[in-house]
Design a protein around this motif. Structure first.
Motif, short mmCIF file in Angstrom:
data_model
loop_
_atom_site.label_atom_id
_atom_site.label_comp_id
_atom_site.label_asym_id
_atom_site.label_seq_id
_atom_site.Cartn_x
_atom_site.Cartn_y
_atom_site.Cartn_z
N THR A 161 43.53 31.03 40.59
CA THR A 161 42.78 32.26 40.31
C THR A 161 43.14 33.33 41.33
OG1 THR A 161 40.96 30.84 39.60
CG2 THR A 161 40.48 33.17 39.82
N ASN A 162 43.18 32.90 42.58
CA ASN A 162 43.52 33.80 43.67
C ASN A 162 44.92 34.39 43.48
OD1 ASN A 162 42.87 35.00 46.10
ND2 ASN A 162 44.04 33.46 47.27
N TRP A 165 44.85 36.48 39.40
CA TRP A 165 43.87 37.48 38.96
C TRP A 165 44.43 38.90 39.06
CZ3 TRP A 165 39.67 37.11 36.15
CH2 TRP A 165 38.81 38.21 36.09
N ARG A 166 45.20 39.14 40.10
CA ARG A 166 45.72 40.50 40.37
C ARG A 166 46.65 41.00 39.26
NH1 ARG A 166 49.58 38.42 45.20
NH2 ARG A 166 47.88 36.94 45.28
N ARG A 197 34.49 34.96 31.35
CA ARG A 197 33.22 34.60 31.98
C ARG A 197 32.65 33.30 31.42
NH1 ARG A 197 31.31 39.94 32.50
NH2 ARG A 197 31.68 40.43 34.68
N PRO A 206 34.15 30.70 40.15
CA PRO A 206 33.66 32.07 40.35
C PRO A 206 34.65 33.10 39.81
CG PRO A 206 34.58 31.22 42.39
CD PRO A 206 34.70 30.11 41.38
N ILE A 207 34.13 34.18 39.24
CA ILE A 207 34.99 35.29 38.84
C ILE A 207 35.32 36.08 40.11
CG2 ILE A 207 35.04 37.48 37.57
CD1 ILE A 207 34.87 35.49 35.48
N PRO A 208 36.59 36.35 40.36
CA PRO A 208 36.94 37.09 41.58
C PRO A 208 36.30 38.47 41.62
CG PRO A 208 38.89 36.18 40.52
CD PRO A 208 37.76 36.00 39.56
N ASP A 209 36.07 38.95 42.82
CA ASP A 209 35.57 40.32 42.96
C ASP A 209 36.68 41.28 42.56
OD1 ASP A 209 33.23 39.34 44.04
OD2 ASP A 209 34.07 39.33 46.09
N ASN A 210 36.32 42.51 42.35
CA ASN A 210 37.34 43.51 42.06
C ASN A 210 38.29 43.60 43.23
OD1 ASN A 210 36.57 44.23 39.50
ND2 ASN A 210 35.03 45.67 40.26
N THR A 211 39.53 43.25 42.98
CA THR A 211 40.50 43.29 44.06
C THR A 211 41.64 44.19 43.63
OG1 THR A 211 41.46 41.32 43.05
CG2 THR A 211 40.06 40.98 44.97
#
Ligand code: ZN
Lengths: 245, 168
Positions: A161-162, A165-166, A197, A206-211
């Motif tokens: 995810t890390n 996601w970007r 979701r 967890p859904i990542p924060d806005n990055t």
């Protein structure tokens, strides 16, 4: 109009082709035989979808263009695939999560396109939608299984995810050829997030924060990974132009 | 199901029997008519003299590698039977569905050891009838089987693994 349609078709085709090429790297290396077969089947579906888009684009381009010249003889900057498709296959978690993110997106895109006022494009999309429905189901189940699995599988999903996601941000940025075709992809974000979701919740991820979101693929600005894929995929036609068997 | 343009009955029967003999290379017990791959045959009366014929086919799955082979086999079969100017037209819309598979085809499929598609459910988790022993005590192993159109199951009663033709 034809010029924008051509670019849009190439964008759809390239995303499917590059993801297909990436997934096919699992052939003979899948974690278990059934899943090796599953991911290569998905690869084949994606290849078939890209062929339909390339064939249509080739008729618009003319000038002796074929599905093969479009796949094998264009350069990196001419490819318009989403960046997420070209990222390395990584471990099984990364491959699964990439498939899930893209399938959830393709599902929404094709669902809209099947009602688009271009018969050929609508027909290809309707056909692809049936297959993507399977891809989405399969990858959703794996996201849940790995996310809510062992400590190890969960760690790997968090890592994936890390990593990925970007690259999901550009899904929802409407570029010039989409705008010209009256396709607004920003609208799709709500539905896509709803799918992600729901599955992430079940997977206890967890859904990542806005990055920071890396974008550019749809416009031909790629990460360093695409060059390596093309070098491998296009090697034969570049070395022996017109080779046939 | 096939929409034959006006043509003489004897021609229609002749064409049908030729197409009936062309099989799906991956499931050789099924003809392309059983599969519902052939969508249309145009045999223009005006072209009767030179045997012009157009067969429209639709792919089961877009990436199905059998489609090119099927197109070639149809062409060959018609040419061998005296037709000239054979054209194969690939159509995508409406998209192929297992609903087009003939009832006869489903019986042949089962005899061959593949469970036929279930209209109500795309990929049931269990309960697919085992083509070997007819037990419904079966379980899904993988949504993707030996080809894109099949899923893999195992029978709990007789323990045989088997393919299920996915509802599509
Ligand atoms: Zn059994």
């Amino acid at each position: 109009m034809n010029n924008y349609l051509k670019d849009y078709l190439l964008y759809l085709a390239d995303t499917s082709l590059i993801l297909s090429q990436r997934n096919s790297e699992w052939c003979g290396h899948g974690p278990i035989l059934e899943q090796d077969i599953a991911i290569t089947n998905i690869s084949l579906d994606l290849l078939g979808q890209s062929r339909n888009f390339y064939q249509y684009a080739a008729t618009l381009i003319g000038d002796n263009a074929t599905e093969d010249t479009l796949a094998y003889l264009r350069t990196e900057r001419e490819f318009k695939n989403c960046l997420i498709a070209e990222q390395p296959k990584g471990d099984w978690a990364q491959t699964i999560l990439r498939q899930f993110f893209l399938s959830a997106y393709q599902y929404l895109v094709y669902e809209k396109l099947q009602a688009y006022n271009n018969e050929q494009l609508a027909a290809i999309a309707a056909k692809a939608l049936k297959e993507v429905t399977y891809h989405l189901r399969w990858s959703s189940e794996w996201v849940i299984r790995l996310g809510d699995g062992t400590e190890e599988s969960r760690q790997r999903m968090l890592q994936a995810t890390n990593e990925l996601w970007r690259y999901t941000g550009e899904f929802f940025i409407t570029v010039d050829y989409e705008k010209e075709m009256n396709i607004d992809v920003a609208d799709l974000k709500i539905e896509w997030m709803k799918t992600v979701r729901a599955i992430f919740e079940e997977a206890t991820l967890p859904i990542p924060d806005n990055t920071f979101m890396q974008t550019g693929g749809k416009k031909g600005i790629h990460t360093e990974n695409l060059g390596f894929i093309l070098a491998e995929m296009q090697y034969l036609q570049r070395t022996f132009p017109g080779a046939n068997w | 199901m096939l929409n034959f343009l006006p043509m003489l009955d004897n021609n229609k029967n002749k064409i049908l029997s030729i197409l009936e003999a062309v099989c799906d290379p991956e499931i050789p017990v099924l003809s392309i008519l059983d599969m519902g791959i052939v969508r249309d045959v145009k045999f223009d009366n005006a072209l009767l003299a030179d045997g012009g014929i157009e067969v429209s086919i639709t792919p089961t799955y877009t990436g199905c590698p059998a489609m090119d082979m099927i197109a070639v086999n149809i062409k060959l079969a018609l040419l061998e039977n005296g037709f000239k100017n054979v054209r194969i037209n690939l159509v995508l819309s409406p998209a192929w569905t297992t609903d087009w598979m003939s009832e006869d085809g489903k019986i042949k499929l089962k005899k061959y050891g593949i469970a036929a598609p279930d209209k109500k459910n795309t990929i049931p988790k269990d309960g697919v009838e085992c083509p070997q022993c007819n037990s419904n005590n079966t379980r899904l192993i993988s949504e993707f089987g030996s080809t894109a159109c099949k899923a893999l199951y195992q029978c709990v009663a007789c323990e045989e693994p088997f393919d299920y033709f996915k509802c599509h």
